[in-house]
Write a protein that holds these residues in place. Structure first.
Motif, PDB file in Angstrom:
ATOM      1  N   PRO A  37     -14.049  -6.292   2.667  1.00 37.16           N
ATOM      2  CA  PRO A  37     -14.225  -5.400   3.814  1.00 37.16           C
ATOM      3  C   PRO A  37     -14.983  -6.056   4.965  1.00 37.16           C
ATOM      4  CG  PRO A  37     -14.683  -4.241   1.768  1.00 37.16           C
ATOM      5  CD  PRO A  37     -14.512  -5.686   1.421  1.00 37.16           C
TER       6      PRO A  37
ATOM      7  N   ASP B 155     -20.546   6.346   4.905  1.00 43.96           N
ATOM      8  CA  ASP B 155     -19.624   5.226   5.067  1.00 43.96           C
ATOM      9  C   ASP B 155     -18.442   5.412   4.122  1.00 43.96           C
ATOM     10  OD1 ASP B 155     -21.575   4.206   6.730  1.00 43.96           O
ATOM     11  OD2 ASP B 155     -22.409   2.886   5.192  1.00 43.96           O
TER      12      ASP B 155
ATOM     13  N   TYR C  37     -14.811   3.049   2.872  1.00 48.29           N
ATOM     14  CA  TYR C  37     -13.965   1.866   2.972  1.00 48.29           C
ATOM     15  C   TYR C  37     -12.763   2.088   2.064  1.00 48.29           C
ATOM     16  CZ  TYR C  37     -18.602   0.245   4.325  1.00 48.29           C
ATOM     17  OH  TYR C  37     -19.856   0.139   4.899  1.00 48.29           O
TER      18      TYR C  37
ATOM     19  N   THR D  29      -9.114   0.509   1.022  1.00 46.03           N
ATOM     20  CA  THR D  29      -8.280  -0.688   1.133  1.00 46.03           C
ATOM     21  C   THR D  29      -7.051  -0.546   0.257  1.00 46.03           C
ATOM     22  OG1 THR D  29      -9.477  -1.846  -0.635  1.00 46.03           O
ATOM     23  CG2 THR D  29     -10.272  -2.153   1.611  1.00 46.03           C
TER      24      THR D  29
ATOM     25  N   THR E 198      -6.936  -2.097   5.540  1.00 46.33           N
ATOM     26  CA  THR E 198      -8.248  -1.504   5.319  1.00 46.33           C
ATOM     27  C   THR E 198      -8.613  -0.581   6.472  1.00 46.33           C
ATOM     28  OG1 THR E 198     -10.609  -1.981   4.949  1.00 46.33           O
ATOM     29  CG2 THR E 198      -9.410  -3.503   6.349  1.00 46.33           C
TER      30      THR E 198
ATOM     31  N   GLU F  25     -12.034   1.473   7.693  1.00 43.20           N
ATOM     32  CA  GLU F  25     -13.462   1.486   7.402  1.00 43.20           C
ATOM     33  C   GLU F  25     -14.212   2.288   8.455  1.00 43.20           C
ATOM     34  OE1 GLU F  25     -14.841  -2.526   6.909  1.00 43.20           O
ATOM     35  OE2 GLU F  25     -12.976  -3.170   5.962  1.00 43.20           O
TER      36      GLU F  25
END
Length: 819
Positions: free
Chosen positions: A181, A342, A344, A346, A372, A374
């Motif tokens: 990431p 947060d 993330y 992918t 990805t 994010e």
């Protein structure tokens, strides 16, 4: 291991090589006619025997300087024999294909071409990776015990190699490059690394001087191969940090096979051991599969897929950190409001097809897509109190004799990134007699959409602290009449596309000089790229990288190999390297360039009638067009102007072998010095200047209770340059953190393994492996700091460096099972 043996080991490290071995080894992987590993093959020779494991691997010791016959038998395949005459300590790698139609016989008198050994590649056993304890267990955890590999952050899977940074390492899974990431700034945000250790069969690592067939990075190559199962199986792991399940599946006609793994991880156990008390609710989950299909004997296809979702909800509550000296103890108390959210996500998919055009010619076509999305959103208000505590009383913030500073700090971020990376690659391999030719061509398209909005406000005793670039601010003695500005403010929006074309060609050969053997590899690679985006058009750039490796095995009684490798290495900028400190993309950032020279010695010998290996490597790197950067925890921020040059030099030692019979352990030592010269201001230490490194990976068992195993992972690193204020000029002020010391130990009671399975009855006989263990992370409870928090006292105009400590001692229970 008793005390006298320990003393002997350390004397050996100091005074040199000792060897009395007169045996050789034959090892390898046995395949069937469809290139699948064959388990339970019996290998018999006079005086010894062995059997292949579930991955088809075997190893057997034979007498040296003597013609020896080995017989390979299997219940459903035809017998095969091999006759060899090997030199003392020689390791002959034999990877035969057993047929079900005809018996095979062969005789070998030429010493082995151990490719990985002569290429300077470190091979890491997949079983060892699963056993060794660590706060972030896995392949990277074991890598950090190797010489030249450094990391001072047990919550992170990132590592630095021989003076490089985290962005300078290549990682391949099944010959496919994988990515990490973009927005990660701290180890506790990372979650799971891409590699699932439950699926791994082979792990190869090179710390420098690697071949042209590997990509354009400056530091290292981690080359991982997932296994191709031959029968149904399942593995389970569960602990206080999460769990994983892996399943092997094979079709009835053996044409289809798949290995699939699901992992879940929660770092709360580790994060809650830090000074900051939090409501921390992360969810790190991924699903990964590797599917293989044999269309015919000449044509195979495979698919590698991964879906990962990392959610990170972090709500700090309070923090109390004690620091200072015995005579003047101090404490910092912080009370927080706000939270960080947060996420993330992918998605990765790769399709690979391999076609055997002729017995010596193979072509591969590989296509992959990495996507990805994010986000990093936080608003956190921290209100602090800094004071002296009474040295004769309790050293906590409630017993303050004198308050030196009070204030607050507000951090805000709304960072979002969406990246799509597509690759198409063709590779070829041509072999004849003792020579091989490898070549490849690759196209990559990177599409990045990025928005950065982050700022910081600091207040000390009621006075807003302006950025350090504003010189006239003499509060509280004089009133400040200028505008109130954020202490730090970064805002940018970038929409960029990067097109890359790269390729390589290399030639390998083996020959003889007199009675000595020589291997050499020469090759070159190129890369051409351009960066475009809204209102920016970068120029097209191209680099060429010639590389070579030479290895010599003298005709000595000692099994010694000397290697010389190096060349010109380039690292064309990835998106992070294009983005400067203000978040703005510079499309014309040049490729960093490095000249590598690596001289090494590889020595196999016997000690206590058991195999050992001693490896020594001396290296030097001269770097130009360097892109200077700073590191905050694990986030790297570049200046993006190529206005520096640098060098790295060092010496690595590694001794590995069976310190305890039947187990592999090793001791590593490394010395490194790396410095940079920015705009001809002079040489100063780079952020990765890890001068000394010592590590030990040790496996043992109780002599009276051999089913109780012990695993020790010990690392000592001298302090890195770091912990300075983010705005400070390193030429005026550079701080060095304290040494990093950590020991993780694991104890496991093994109920079932390959040695005990046949003797078990009842429900337990259904397991191929079953163990229950206790792990102690940070055994000696060392306080290791990753960065410093700088707290201001506006009255005295002093700043105090408050260490941000990593994890303290933590206990974990782990269950492992395999069907």
């Amino acid at each position: 291991m008793n005390q006298s043996k320990l003393i002997f080991v350390f004397l050996f490290l100091c005074i040199g090589y000792v060897s009395f071995a007169q045996n050789a080894h034959v090892k390898g992987i046995i395949l069937d006619s469809e290139k699948r590993p064959v388990s339970d093959v019996n290998i018999v020779t006079s005086g010894s025997s062995s059997k292949t494991d579930s991955n088809g691997f075997f190893e057997i010791e034979i007498p040296s300087n003597k013609k020896t016959s080995l017989i390979f038998t299997h219940i459903s395949l035809k017998m095969m024999s091999l006759t060899v005459n090997l030199k003392p300590n020689e390791i002959f790698v034999f990877n035969p294909v057993m047929s079900n139609s005809a018996e095979q016989m062969g005789e070998v008198f030429v010493s082995s071409n151990n490719k990985k050994r002569v290429q300077g590649i470190t091979v890491i056993d997949a079983a060892t990776i699963k056993k060794i304890p660590g706060a972030n267990a896995g392949i990277e955890n074991v890598l950090k015990t190797l010489p030249g590999v450094n990391s001072n952050n047990e919550l992170s899977s990132q590592y630095a190699v021989r003076g490089g940074n985290y962005d300078e390492n290549l990682v391949y899974v099944n010959e496919i490059e994988v990515y990490r990431p973009f927005l990660i700034r701290s180890g506790q945000q990372e979650g799971l690394s891409f590699t699932n250790t439950d699926l791994v069969q082979n792990v190869d690592f090179s710390a420098g001087g690697f071949q042209a067939k590997f990509g354009d990075k400056l530091s290292s190559v981690l080359d991982i191969t997932y296994r191709k199962p031959t029968e149904f199986g399942a593995a389970l792991e569960a602990s206080f940090l999460g769990g994983s399940i892996a399943v092997d599946a094979v079709s009835k006609n053996k044409k289809w096979s798949a290995v699939t793994g699901v992992r879940y991880r929660n770092n709360s156990l580790l994060v809650n051991s830090q000074d900051t008390q939090t409501n921390y609710t992360p969810t790190f989950v991924d699903v990964q599969t590797n599917v293989n299909y044999d269309i015919s004997e000449k044509w195979q296809m495979s698919f590698l897929g991964n879906i990962s979702r990392n959610k990170y909800l972090y709500q700090p509550l309070t923090r109390e950190t004690k620091f200072g000296t015995v005579d003047q103890p101090m404490a910092l108390a912080v009370y927080y409001e706000g939270q960080e959210k947060d996420q993330y996500d992918t998605y990765f998919g790769a399709l690979k097809t391999t076609y055997k055009v002729s017995p010596g010619f193979t072509l591969k076509l590989i296509g992959s897509i990495f996507h990805t999305t994010e986000q990093e959103h936080f608003d956190i208000l921290a209100q602090y109190r800094l004071g002296n505590v009474n040295p004769d009383g309790e050293t906590d913030i409630d017993n303050v004799d004198f308050t030196r500073g009070i204030g607050s700090q507000l951090n805000h971020a709304r960072n979002d990134l969406d990246a799509l990376i597509a690759n198409a690659e063709i590779k070829g391999f041509k072999e004849w007699s003792n020579s091989q030719l490898e070549f490849g061509l690759k196209y990559t398209r990177e599409s990045i959409r990025d928005r950065i909005v982050e700022w910081e406000m600091i207040d000390s005793a009621g006075f807003s602290i302006n950025p350090p670039i504003i010189p006239i601010n003499n509060q509280p003695y004089e009133p400040y009449t200028g505008p109130l500005l954020p202490y730090q403010d970064v805002r940018a929006t970038n929409f960029n596309t990067i097109n890359r074309y790269s390729g390589y060609a290399q030639y390998n050969n083996q020959s003889e000089i007199g009675s000595s053997q020589i291997w050499y590899n020469v090759g070159a690679r190129f890369q051409s790229w351009d960066v475009s985006g809204a209102a920016i058009v970068g120029k097209n750039q191209i680099v060429f990288s010639p590389r070579a490796q030479f290895a010599l095995k003298p005709d000595w009684d000692m099994d010694m190999v000397f290697r010389l490798s190096g060349g010109l290495y380039h690292q064309p900028p990835f998106y992070r390297e294009l983005r400067d400190l203000n978040g703005v993309v510079n499309p014309n950032v040049k490729a960093q360039e490095s000249v590598h020279i690596v001289l090494s010695n590889d020595y196999n010998f016997k000690m206590w009638s058991r195999p050992f290996k001693w490896v020594t490597e001396i290296y030097y790197k001269s770097l130009s067009d360097v892109n200077v950067y700073s590191i905050d925890n694990v986030r790297i921020r570049y200046i993006a102007n190529n206005n520096a040059k640098a060098y790295a030099q060092g010496l690595d030692f590694r001794l590995n072998g069976e310190f305890v019979p039947g187990t592999e352990s090793w001791i590593s030592f490394g010395y490194l010095k790396t410095e940079e010269n920015y705009e001809n201001k002079g040489y100063i230490a780079r952020p990765t200047d890890q001068r000394l490194k010592f590590a030990m990976l040790f496996q043992d068992y109780m002599p009276n209770i051999p089913s109780v195993k012990l695993y020790l992972n010990l690392v000592y690193n001298t302090g890195l340059p770091g912990g300075s204020p983010s705005y400070s000029d390193p030429y005026l002020y550079q701080n060095r953190l304290n040494d990093y010391r950590r020991a993780d130990v694991g104890f496991a009671k093994v109920f079932v393994d390959s040695n005990t399975q046949s003797s078990k009855t009842g429900w337990i006989k259904n397991f191929k492996e079953l163990s229950l263990g206790l792990e102690i992370f940070n055994l000696f409870n060392n306080q290791n700091a990753i960065t410093n928090t700088w707290v201001r006292d506006v009255y005295s105009k002093n700043q105090y460096a408050i260490p941000n400590y990593m994890t303290s001692r933590v206990f974990n229970v782990k269950l492992n099972a395999r069907l």
